[in-house]
Design an enzyme around this catalytic site. Structure first.
Site, PDB file in Angstrom:
ATOM      1  N   ASN A  22       1.038  -1.226   0.094  1.00 20.72           N
ATOM      2  CA  ASN A  22      -0.013  -0.054  -0.308  1.00 20.72           C
ATOM      3  C   ASN A  22       0.768   1.248  -0.010  1.00 20.72           C
ATOM      4  O   ASN A  22       0.992   2.033  -1.082  1.00 20.72           O
ATOM      5  CB  ASN A  22      -0.957  -0.170   1.162  1.00 20.72           C
ATOM      6  N   ASP A  23       1.565   1.588   1.088  1.00 25.87           N
ATOM      7  CA  ASP A  23       2.215   3.058   1.358  1.00 25.87           C
ATOM      8  C   ASP A  23       3.277   2.965   0.350  1.00 25.87           C
ATOM      9  O   ASP A  23       3.681   3.962  -0.329  1.00 25.87           O
ATOM     10  CB  ASP A  23       2.784   3.048   2.628  1.00 25.87           C
ATOM     11  N   VAL A  24       3.782   1.798  -0.145  1.00 25.00           N
ATOM     12  CA  VAL A  24       5.166   1.708  -0.845  1.00 25.00           C
ATOM     13  C   VAL A  24       4.660   2.353  -2.361  1.00 25.00           C
ATOM     14  O   VAL A  24       5.830   2.346  -3.120  1.00 25.00           O
ATOM     15  CB  VAL A  24       6.009   0.561  -0.640  1.00 25.00           C
TER      16      VAL A  24
END
Lengths: 94, 457
Positions: free
Chosen positions: B381-383
């Site tokens: 997700n965040d990456v």
């Protein structure tokens, strides 16, 4: 131990640690962290000597805890690191 | 004193083996040899210690080693690869606890030789105790025993007051000519509370860096206690790990673009931060997803911790093999902090049998996304959140990300509509060329495999 000799050992060991790690690829960060975790498991030796010199029940109890924790650090650190690195090995063969 | 000489010589050899072992572990080719060398050093050091003249409590010692060693050995053998980070945390905490306990024995014996020795014993005890309680909290969080980040009001002020109080008590111990049991007891209790309070508010995503930091702490504590006990091997092993661990912590923090001071004192705002994202998430079925990849020429897979938790890496590799048979070029893009620690995802993929050559890190592959037909994001997700490039108000602004959004099409395998681990909205999920494939990674990929097989007939 002579104070300054210890300071020299501290300094040289610190540089050694820094140099040894400086060019490690990202893929090995996790195993390496685990491996260095294993190496400080040598605290077990200090725990053994502390327990070996312990006389009162309180000292023995704390010394026992020190050895127990140190042994767990060393044994657990080894198994976990070895398992991770074994996977790299088996894959290279294929 | 032949025995004494033998012991000292063995400690020396052990110290050399530790350094060579660590050196070996910093390259994939020699890594396996490295840990074995270090292991030989450990066994040697432990065995010769039994020969130390004047040692008492042998039975107690053997029981403690057997108990601690066997328990840790068995749990280390059993733990799943996904749970490695918390295992490292707990073993590390035990090392810190051992260092603190050694100091406690020395205090109880009341034989401190001079102020420098007392100072180092106290420092080691402080660092070791903080590392112990902090690592236990880190373990509890990653293991899921403790769910939420728990933040006190005025957390930083509490931290500072507590730290000052602990250091003050430590200073009192160092200055006082005799050992006061009450003082020492209060000092240890405060140090343990300090480690707990510092670690409690830290979010799960930052935990690897914290574990690495505690690893360096334990190393230092062991080094200091080595000085107190007069064993150079402990000093060398401890300080080498302290320095190496500090560097490793910096490397990890850099990969996450989060300065260590930020991680400790400015925890990520849970569930907030960043601009609201406009648009809607568009769903795709397993069959369409399969078709998109089957008839693509280049697919890049971005695996995240979600894939590992679902245990889907074997399925993903099976799918990769199928796609490659169909002539699709497939590669894996690994973000430096994919998984829970740098390198964790590589270990997990290696376990599933994915060859080295297919795995690329951020710098190597980021330019390739523009030529990829499909970027398949599984449990990450965040990456891959493009807000990290553009949105200054986002908590992850500035973090290097994988440019999955540059691919022609993006397929995101995701359990539901919620935000990820850090609670930050991901603009990628709302993009026009993004399709969401809902379901657990394991089951979603299994369905895709079925459809790809059907198309190949």
């Amino acid at each position: 131990m002579d104070g300054f000799v210890a300071v020299y050992i501290f300094m040289l060991a610190a540089f050694t640690g820094y140099e040894v790690i400086s060019r490690v690829p990202v893929i090995l960060h996790t195993p390496l962290m685990s491996g260095s975790n294993f190496v400080h498991g040598v605290v077990l030796v200090g725990g053994m000597i502390a327990l070996g010199q312990a006389e009162t029940p309180l000292e023995q109890a704390i010394g026992f805890v020190a050895v127990l924790l140190g042994a767990a650090n060393a044994a657990g650190g080894y198994v976990v690191t070895e398992r991770m690195l074994a996977m790299f090995k088996s894959k290279e063969k294929k | 004193m032949a025995i004494k000489w033998l012991i000292d010589a063995s400690y020396f050899v052990a110290a050399v083996l530790f350094i060579l072992g660590l050196k070996g572990m910093s390259s994939p080719v020699s890594a396996r040899k490295g840990i074995i060398w270090a292991g030989v050093g450990m066994v040697l050091a432990t065995v010769v210690t039994f020969l130390t003249p004047g040692m008492g409590n042998m039975l107690l010692m053997v029981i403690a080693i057997a108990l601690g060693g066997v328990l840790a050995w068995v749990s280390g053998k059993k733990v799943a690869m996904t749970d490695m980070p918390q295992m490292v945390a707990i073993y590390n905490g035990m090392g810190g606890g051992a260092a603190a306990a050694i100091a406690a024995v020395e205090f109880a014996r009341g034989e401190m030789h001079g102020m420098v020795v007392t100072l180092l014993a106290t420092l080691g005890a402080l660092i070791g105790a903080v590392s112990f309680s902090g690592s236990v909290i880190a373990w509890a969080k990653l293991q899921g025993v403790m769910k939420n980040a728990f933040r006190l009001p005025a957390q930083n002020a509490v931290n500072i007051v507590l730290a000052l109080a602990t250091v003050g008590l430590g200073a009192a111990i160092v200055i006082s000519p005799t050992v006061d049991p009450m003082l020492v007891g209060a000092f240890f209790i405060l140090a343990l509370i300090l480690g707990t309070i510092i670690t409690l508010p830290i979010g799960g995503a930052d935990m690897p860096v914290v574990i690495s930091l505690f690893n360096a702490f334990t190393g230092l504590a062991v080094g200091f206690e080595g000085f107190v006990m007069g064993i150079p091997a402990l000093i060398i092993a401890g300080i080498v790990v302290g320095a190496a661990g500090t560097l490793l912590t910096q490397l990890m923090a850099k990969a996450m673009n989060r300065p260590i001071s930020n991680i400790l004192f400015v925890p990520m705002a849970a569930g907030g931060g960043g601009e609201a994202v406009e648009g809607e998430q568009k769903e795709v079925g397993a069959m369409d997803a399969a078709a998109m990849m089957r008839y693509a020429s280049k697919v890049i897979i971005v695996p995240g911790y979600g894939m590992a938790v679902a245990g889907a890496q074997h399925k993903v590799w099976e799918m990769t093999e199928l796609l490659e048979e169909a002539g699709v070029e497939v590669s894996f893009a690994i973000h430096p902090v994919a998984g829970r620690m740098p390198g964790h995802m590589n270990v997990l993929l290696a376990e599933a049998g994915v060859p080295y050559e297919k795995i690329f890190d951020l710098e190597e592959i980021n330019a390739d996304f523009a030529q990829a037909d499909v970027a398949l994001v599984i449990g990450a997700n965040d990456v891959v959140n493009p807000s990290a490039r553009t949105d200054k108000s986002s908590p992850i602004y500035g973090m290097p990300i994988l440019n999955a959004d540059m691919a022609q099409n993006v397929i995101v395998v995701k359990r539901g509509k919620g935000t990820g681990y850090s609670g930050i909205e991901n603009a990628l999920f709302y993009k026009d060329n993004t399709r969401l494939l809902y379901g657990s990674a394991q089951q979603a990929v299994a369905e895709v495999i079925q459809h790809v097989k059907a198309m190949s007939v």
